[in-house]
Design an enzyme around this catalytic site. Sequence first.
Site, PDB file in Angstrom:
ATOM      1  N   GLY A  62       0.790  -1.228   0.000  1.00 50.07           N
ATOM      2  CA  GLY A  62       0.000   0.000   0.000  1.00 50.07           C
ATOM      3  C   GLY A  62       0.822   1.278   0.000  1.00 50.07           C
ATOM      4  O   GLY A  62       0.373   2.309  -0.474  1.00 50.07           O
ATOM      5  N   ASP A  71      -5.318   2.207  10.699  1.00 46.31           N
ATOM      6  CA  ASP A  71      -6.724   1.869  10.946  1.00 46.31           C
ATOM      7  C   ASP A  71      -6.850   1.333  12.372  1.00 46.31           C
ATOM      8  O   ASP A  71      -6.964   2.110  13.326  1.00 46.31           O
ATOM      9  CB  ASP A  71      -7.166   0.878   9.862  1.00 46.31           C
ATOM     10  CG  ASP A  71      -8.635   0.516   9.940  1.00 46.31           C
ATOM     11  OD1 ASP A  71      -9.342   1.090  10.788  1.00 46.31           O
ATOM     12  OD2 ASP A  71      -9.087  -0.344   9.172  1.00 46.31           O
ATOM     13  N   ASP A 128      -5.709  -0.443  -1.707  1.00 43.39           N
ATOM     14  CA  ASP A 128      -6.481  -1.386  -2.524  1.00 43.39           C
ATOM     15  C   ASP A 128      -7.751  -1.863  -1.847  1.00 43.39           C
ATOM     16  O   ASP A 128      -7.920  -1.751  -0.630  1.00 43.39           O
ATOM     17  CB  ASP A 128      -5.634  -2.622  -2.817  1.00 43.39           C
ATOM     18  CG  ASP A 128      -5.507  -3.526  -1.578  1.00 43.39           C
ATOM     19  OD1 ASP A 128      -5.051  -3.023  -0.528  1.00 43.39           O
ATOM     20  OD2 ASP A 128      -5.900  -4.706  -1.643  1.00 43.39           O
ATOM     21  N   ARG A 153      -5.239   0.247  -6.862  1.00 43.43           N
ATOM     22  CA  ARG A 153      -3.993   0.869  -6.366  1.00 43.43           C
ATOM     23  C   ARG A 153      -3.479   1.945  -7.319  1.00 43.43           C
ATOM     24  O   ARG A 153      -2.795   2.865  -6.901  1.00 43.43           O
ATOM     25  CB  ARG A 153      -2.901  -0.199  -6.204  1.00 43.43           C
ATOM     26  CG  ARG A 153      -3.172  -1.198  -5.096  1.00 43.43           C
ATOM     27  CD  ARG A 153      -1.888  -1.935  -4.764  1.00 43.43           C
ATOM     28  NE  ARG A 153      -2.097  -3.191  -4.038  1.00 43.43           N
ATOM     29  CZ  ARG A 153      -2.212  -3.279  -2.716  1.00 43.43           C
ATOM     30  NH1 ARG A 153      -2.156  -2.195  -1.985  1.00 43.43           N
ATOM     31  NH2 ARG A 153      -2.384  -4.444  -2.138  1.00 43.43           N
TER      32      ARG A 153
END
Length: 182
Positions: free
Chosen positions: A43, A102, A158, A164
Amino acid sequence: MQGDIERVLFDGPAIHKRLEEMAAQISVDYAERELTVIPILTGSLMFTSDLLRRIPLPLKLDCLSVVSYHGKAQPSGEVMFKQLAVPDVADQDVLILDDILDTGRTLAAVRKKLEGSKPRSLRICVLLNKKKPRVLNVVPDYIGFDIDDDFVVGYGLDFMDRYRNLPYIGVLRKELIEQPSQ
Ligand code: IMP
Ligand code: MG
């Protein structure tokens, strides 16, 4: 692909403008030191590439590849390291880069692994910070943008390994997100 995006949060120019500011701050903070940058793939690919080209300091780059979501939009709770050997960061000034914070599970696991080889210092830099309670306590030292608790894609991020390559960051339409089996 564009039709799957509910709304754009940050377009390319907005991302690059913020990266200029972050790079300037990091360059000041590490002016007299040699940085070891550890991006968490996949990522952080675009983020790393665009940020590091704006930091005019000597630095080393060593990537870590971690899977935490197993392709779903909800965290599985498990963090899997894809390589057997983690970077040896003994006595180094380490900066971990991740696309998004997160639950905190990924960065907590990576921090723990790297702390095992006794770096001189260790800081965390994330492009996006979800404003929500963490499962594990991680406080980033550098944050690109604070965002609400929506599932976002693009610019490296993603959903099921797609999106992406979008040049912006946007919220994925809710109906496209598969609900995890309970
Ligand atoms: P955490 O371990 O729950 O903090 O999640 C961190 C990782 O989950 C990130 O590196 C991302 O790969 C992935 N992730 C978390 N939220 C999102 C999102 O909104 N979109 C895409 N990937 C996400
Ligand atoms: Mg990631």
